[in-house]
Write a protein that holds these residues in place. Structure first.
Motif, mmCIF file in Angstrom:
data_model
loop_
_atom_site.group_PDB
_atom_site.id
_atom_site.type_symbol
_atom_site.label_atom_id
_atom_site.label_comp_id
_atom_site.label_asym_id
_atom_site.label_seq_id
_atom_site.Cartn_x
_atom_site.Cartn_y
_atom_site.Cartn_z
ATOM 1 N N HIS A 43 0.872 -1.178 0.000
ATOM 2 C CA HIS A 43 0.000 0.000 0.000
ATOM 3 C C HIS A 43 0.906 1.224 0.000
ATOM 4 O O HIS A 43 1.789 1.350 0.859
ATOM 5 C CB HIS A 43 -0.890 0.003 1.241
ATOM 6 N N PRO A 44 0.752 2.149 -0.933
ATOM 7 C CA PRO A 44 1.690 3.277 -1.040
ATOM 8 C C PRO A 44 1.859 4.080 0.239
ATOM 9 O O PRO A 44 2.973 4.499 0.566
ATOM 10 C CB PRO A 44 1.082 4.130 -2.161
ATOM 11 N N ALA A 45 0.775 4.290 0.986
ATOM 12 C CA ALA A 45 0.877 5.065 2.222
ATOM 13 C C ALA A 45 1.673 4.309 3.274
ATOM 14 O O ALA A 45 2.538 4.879 3.950
ATOM 15 C CB ALA A 45 -0.518 5.399 2.753
ATOM 16 N N VAL A 46 1.397 3.026 3.416
ATOM 17 C CA VAL A 46 2.114 2.216 4.399
ATOM 18 C C VAL A 46 3.575 2.079 3.987
ATOM 19 O O VAL A 46 4.492 2.196 4.817
ATOM 20 C CB VAL A 46 1.458 0.834 4.558
ATOM 21 N N GLY A 47 3.804 1.843 2.693
ATOM 22 C CA GLY A 47 5.169 1.730 2.215
ATOM 23 C C GLY A 47 5.965 3.001 2.451
ATOM 24 O O GLY A 47 7.138 2.958 2.854
ATOM 25 N N ALA A 48 5.337 4.143 2.233
ATOM 26 C CA ALA A 48 6.030 5.414 2.457
ATOM 27 C C ALA A 48 6.344 5.604 3.933
ATOM 28 O O ALA A 48 7.433 6.079 4.296
ATOM 29 C CB ALA A 48 5.183 6.571 1.944
ATOM 30 N N GLY A 49 5.413 5.225 4.803
ATOM 31 C CA GLY A 49 5.657 5.358 6.232
ATOM 32 C C GLY A 49 6.818 4.507 6.687
ATOM 33 O O GLY A 49 7.676 4.949 7.466
ATOM 34 N N ASN A 178 -7.351 -1.663 -6.430
ATOM 35 C CA ASN A 178 -7.273 -0.202 -6.491
ATOM 36 C C ASN A 178 -6.125 0.427 -5.716
ATOM 37 O O ASN A 178 -5.803 1.600 -5.964
ATOM 38 C CB ASN A 178 -8.589 0.403 -5.977
ATOM 39 N N GLU A 179 -5.533 -0.290 -4.792
ATOM 40 C CA GLU A 179 -4.558 0.344 -3.905
ATOM 41 C C GLU A 179 -3.156 -0.261 -3.968
ATOM 42 O O GLU A 179 -2.159 0.455 -3.837
ATOM 43 C CB GLU A 179 -5.056 0.272 -2.443
ATOM 44 N N ILE A 180 -3.072 -1.543 -4.164
ATOM 45 C CA ILE A 180 -1.807 -2.262 -3.955
ATOM 46 C C ILE A 180 -0.924 -2.197 -5.197
ATOM 47 O O ILE A 180 -1.401 -2.294 -6.321
ATOM 48 C CB ILE A 180 -2.100 -3.726 -3.578
ATOM 49 N N GLU A 181 0.382 -2.039 -4.964
ATOM 50 C CA GLU A 181 1.335 -1.972 -6.075
ATOM 51 C C GLU A 181 2.721 -2.378 -5.583
ATOM 52 O O GLU A 181 2.947 -2.557 -4.386
ATOM 53 C CB GLU A 181 1.389 -0.543 -6.626
#
Length: 293
Positions: A43-49, A178-181
């Motif tokens: 998840h981009p937000a979790v990955g960024a965190g 829709n979210e995962i990448e």
């Protein structure tokens, strides 16, 4: 209300004897955790965190140990479980920033926090098919109900998590679609050529031995980590992230799983279960006056 009363009145972990009671403390859980972590940071937000705030690069072994102890606490911690949930929320309050798409994030945004927790259910369910005896439908429902209870310990509101399996799977597929990448942190976690320091836990003689042998061990460790991370990830999540998995790898994983299924159940409890789980199981047996819990 004093702190002790506050802890007692907090959400309680699942009761002894449930699905999580046997699952989370078993050493086979160590094999499934990398898949769950990789799904989380996809998840981009979790990955960024994690990318910006975690010490997983500089202190991977300490970070892993702390995460494992925390996980054990959620299930075996008794009255202390609720305080561990509060500690984690306090820890995440300052984690915020901008993800790779330029969107702001906060670690405690309900959708992000819930996704991190939600990944545990499909990974436990999928991993059990290889490493243990597949769950019955009743066990799957019990596992999900117990995982929801753990979510309450972590401060996740019921409105932020699907409350039944029937509601979970559409939510899960929507997240995958829709979210995962394949985020930068995903690539690091499955990399076979990035430096990882030798373990700095355990007896001094073992740490010295590993430090000496690490140049030989590391490439094999990284290949194995990638193998179990991708292999024990549910296939639909694997495809959503874009991770390759071949028929030959699937056959290898099934052979590996057969060995694990034969060996681990016959190990003595002191080798099969992690320390916190062993202590909790002994205490539960003493309380209930039974030989097995």
């Amino acid at each position: 209300m004093n702190d002790a009363n506050s802890v007692r009145n907090g959400p309680q972990p699942p009761a002894p004897g449930g699905v999580l009671w046997s699952l989370v403390g078993d050493i086979r859980t160590l094999l499934t955790l990398p898949a769950a972590l990789t799904m989380q940071v996809a998840h981009p937000a979790v990955g960024a965190g994690v990318d910006e705030h975690s010490v997983f690069r500089t202190d991977p072994w300490g970070r892993g140990e702390r995460s494992l102890v925390s996980l054990q606490q959620w299930v075996y911690g008794g009255e202390d479980a609720a305080e561990e949930g509060r500690r984690l929320r306090r820890l995440h309050k300052t984690i915020q920033g901008t993800d790779a798409h330029g969107r702001t994030y906060h670690a405690l945004t309900p959708a992000h926090y819930a996704w991190v927790h939600a990944t545990g259910y499909p990974v436990f369910r999928h991993g059990q098919r290889y490493l243990g005896r597949p769950f019955t439908e009743a066990q799957e429902r019990q596992l999900y109900a117990e995982w929801l209870q753990v979510g309450r310990v972590l401060g996740i509101n019921d409105r932020d998590m699907p409350q039944t399996i029937e509601e979970f799977w559409p939510y899960y597929r929507k997240m995958l679609d829709n979210e995962i990448e394949e985020t930068a942190v995903v690539r690091e976690l499955i990399s076979t050529d990035r430096p990882v320091p030798p373990p700095d836990r355990g007896p001094r003689w073992l740490r010295l031995l590993l430090r000496f042998a690490w140049p030989v061990i590391l490439p094999r460790f990284l290949r194995f980590r990638r193998f179990v991370t991708i292999g024990l990830m549910p296939p639909d999540a694997r495809r959503a992230i874009g991770l390759e998995w071949t028929d030959a790898q699937e056959r290898r994983l099934r052979r590996f799983g057969r060995v694990v299924r034969v060996v681990v159940p016959v190990l003595p409890e002191r080798l099969r279960f992690m320390p916190m789980a062993r202590r909790a199981r002994r205490a539960a047996r003493a309380s209930l006056g039974t030989k097995r819990v």
